[in-house]
Write a protein that holds these residues in place. Structure first.
Motif, PDB file in Angstrom:
ATOM      1  N   SER A 194       0.813  -1.196   0.000  1.00  0.00           N
ATOM      2  CA  SER A 194       0.000   0.000   0.000  1.00  0.00           C
ATOM      3  C   SER A 194       0.860   1.264   0.000  1.00  0.00           C
ATOM      4  O   SER A 194       1.981   1.276   0.494  1.00  0.00           O
ATOM      5  N   ASN A 195       0.291   2.336  -0.556  1.00  0.00           N
ATOM      6  CA  ASN A 195       0.971   3.628  -0.509  1.00  0.00           C
ATOM      7  C   ASN A 195       0.857   4.258   0.879  1.00  0.00           C
ATOM      8  O   ASN A 195       1.488   5.260   1.144  1.00  0.00           O
ATOM      9  N   PHE A 196       0.026   3.667   1.721  1.00  0.00           N
ATOM     10  CA  PHE A 196      -0.226   4.179   3.066  1.00  0.00           C
ATOM     11  C   PHE A 196      -0.040   3.064   4.088  1.00  0.00           C
ATOM     12  O   PHE A 196      -1.010   2.585   4.681  1.00  0.00           O
ATOM     13  N   THR A 251       1.204   2.864   7.169  1.00  0.00           N
ATOM     14  CA  THR A 251       0.856   3.097   8.570  1.00  0.00           C
ATOM     15  C   THR A 251      -0.641   2.987   8.777  1.00  0.00           C
ATOM     16  O   THR A 251      -1.108   2.336   9.719  1.00  0.00           O
ATOM     17  N   LEU A 252      -1.425   3.601   7.892  1.00  0.00           N
ATOM     18  CA  LEU A 252      -2.880   3.519   7.998  1.00  0.00           C
ATOM     19  C   LEU A 252      -3.350   2.073   7.831  1.00  0.00           C
ATOM     20  O   LEU A 252      -4.233   1.604   8.552  1.00  0.00           O
ATOM     21  N   ALA A 280       3.390   9.488  11.482  1.00  0.00           N
ATOM     22  CA  ALA A 280       3.354   8.833  10.168  1.00  0.00           C
ATOM     23  C   ALA A 280       1.928   8.771   9.628  1.00  0.00           C
ATOM     24  O   ALA A 280       1.684   9.015   8.440  1.00  0.00           O
ATOM     25  N   ALA A 281       0.962   8.463  10.507  1.00  0.00           N
ATOM     26  CA  ALA A 281      -0.445   8.391  10.093  1.00  0.00           C
ATOM     27  C   ALA A 281      -0.942   9.758   9.639  1.00  0.00           C
ATOM     28  O   ALA A 281      -1.631   9.872   8.620  1.00  0.00           O
ATOM     29  N   GLU A 313       0.848  12.193   8.408  1.00  0.00           N
ATOM     30  CA  GLU A 313       1.483  12.486   7.127  1.00  0.00           C
ATOM     31  C   GLU A 313       0.758  11.770   5.985  1.00  0.00           C
ATOM     32  O   GLU A 313       0.502  12.360   4.934  1.00  0.00           O
ATOM     33  N   GLU A 314       0.407  10.518   6.198  1.00  0.00           N
ATOM     34  CA  GLU A 314      -0.302   9.756   5.166  1.00  0.00           C
ATOM     35  C   GLU A 314      -1.703  10.326   4.932  1.00  0.00           C
ATOM     36  O   GLU A 314      -2.172  10.402   3.791  1.00  0.00           O
ATOM     37  N   GLN A 340      -1.335  13.400   2.844  1.00  0.00           N
ATOM     38  CA  GLN A 340      -1.071  13.034   1.451  1.00  0.00           C
ATOM     39  C   GLN A 340      -2.360  12.611   0.761  1.00  0.00           C
ATOM     40  O   GLN A 340      -2.639  13.013  -0.368  1.00  0.00           O
ATOM     41  N   LEU A 341      -3.137  11.802   1.461  1.00  0.00           N
ATOM     42  CA  LEU A 341      -4.412  11.319   0.921  1.00  0.00           C
ATOM     43  C   LEU A 341      -5.354  12.488   0.656  1.00  0.00           C
ATOM     44  O   LEU A 341      -5.999  12.555  -0.395  1.00  0.00           O
TER      45      LEU A 341
END
Length: 131
Positions: A2-4, A6-7, A81-82, A84-85, A88-89
Motif C-alpha cells: 500500500s501507498n499508506f 501506517t494507515l 506517520a499516520a 502524514e499519510e 497526502q491522501l
C-alpha cells in the motif's frame, strides 16, 4: 504494498472513503479520529478513533510539574506517520475533486444539526426517566 502502510497497519481499510480527520489532545494522550463518507443505510461505522499515549523518558520528578515538561512529551512516531499519510491522501483528493465551500459548510451544518438533535433527545429521555 500500500501507498499508506501506517494507515493499513492501523486497520484503516477504506482509504477511498475517508472524508476527513481530527486530532485532539487529552492529558498525555493524542486522539486521532477518522471520519468516513458512507452511503445511506450502510452498517459500517462512520468514524474510527485511535488513541496514542505520549511518551516521556528519563525526566526527573521535580521537572514533571513545570511548564517546560509539557513541551518534552514525545508524540508517537506512528501518529506522526499516520498524519502524514492522511495529509497526502487529502492532498491527492483535493487535486482530483475540488469541493464547493458553500456545499461543505451546508453539509457540516446539517451534520451538526443531526448530532445536536440526537443529543437533545437523549438528554430529554434521561430527564424523563429520572422521576
Amino acid at each position: 504494498m500500500s501507498n499508506f502502510p501506517t494507515l493499513t497497519k492501523m486497520g484503516v481499510k477504506s482509504l477511498d472513503q475517508i472524508e476527513r480527520f481530527a486530532l485532539r489532545h487529552q492529558g498525555n494522550t493524542d486522539v486521532l479520529k477518522i471520519y468516513y463518507k458512507r452511503p445511506k443505510g450502510s452498517l459500517l461505522s462512520r468514524s474510527k478513533k485511535f488513541t496514542f499515549v505520549r511518551g516521556r523518558r528519563g525526566v526527573p520528578l521535580e521537572v514533571q510539574n513545570s511548564k517546560a515538561f509539557e513541551n518534552m512529551q514525545r508524540i508517537s512516531p506512528q501518529l506522526l506517520a499516520a498524519l502524514e499519510e492522511l495529509k497526502q491522501l487529502e492532498a491527492t483528493r483535493h487535486e482530483a475533486d475540488p469541493i464547493d465551500p458553500k456545499e461543505k459548510i451546508r453539509s457540516d451544518i446539517d451534520h451538526l444539526e443531526k448530532v445536536m438533535t440526537s443529543k437533545i433527545n437523549e438528554l430529554r429521555r434521561i430527564l424523563d426517566s429520572i422521576d
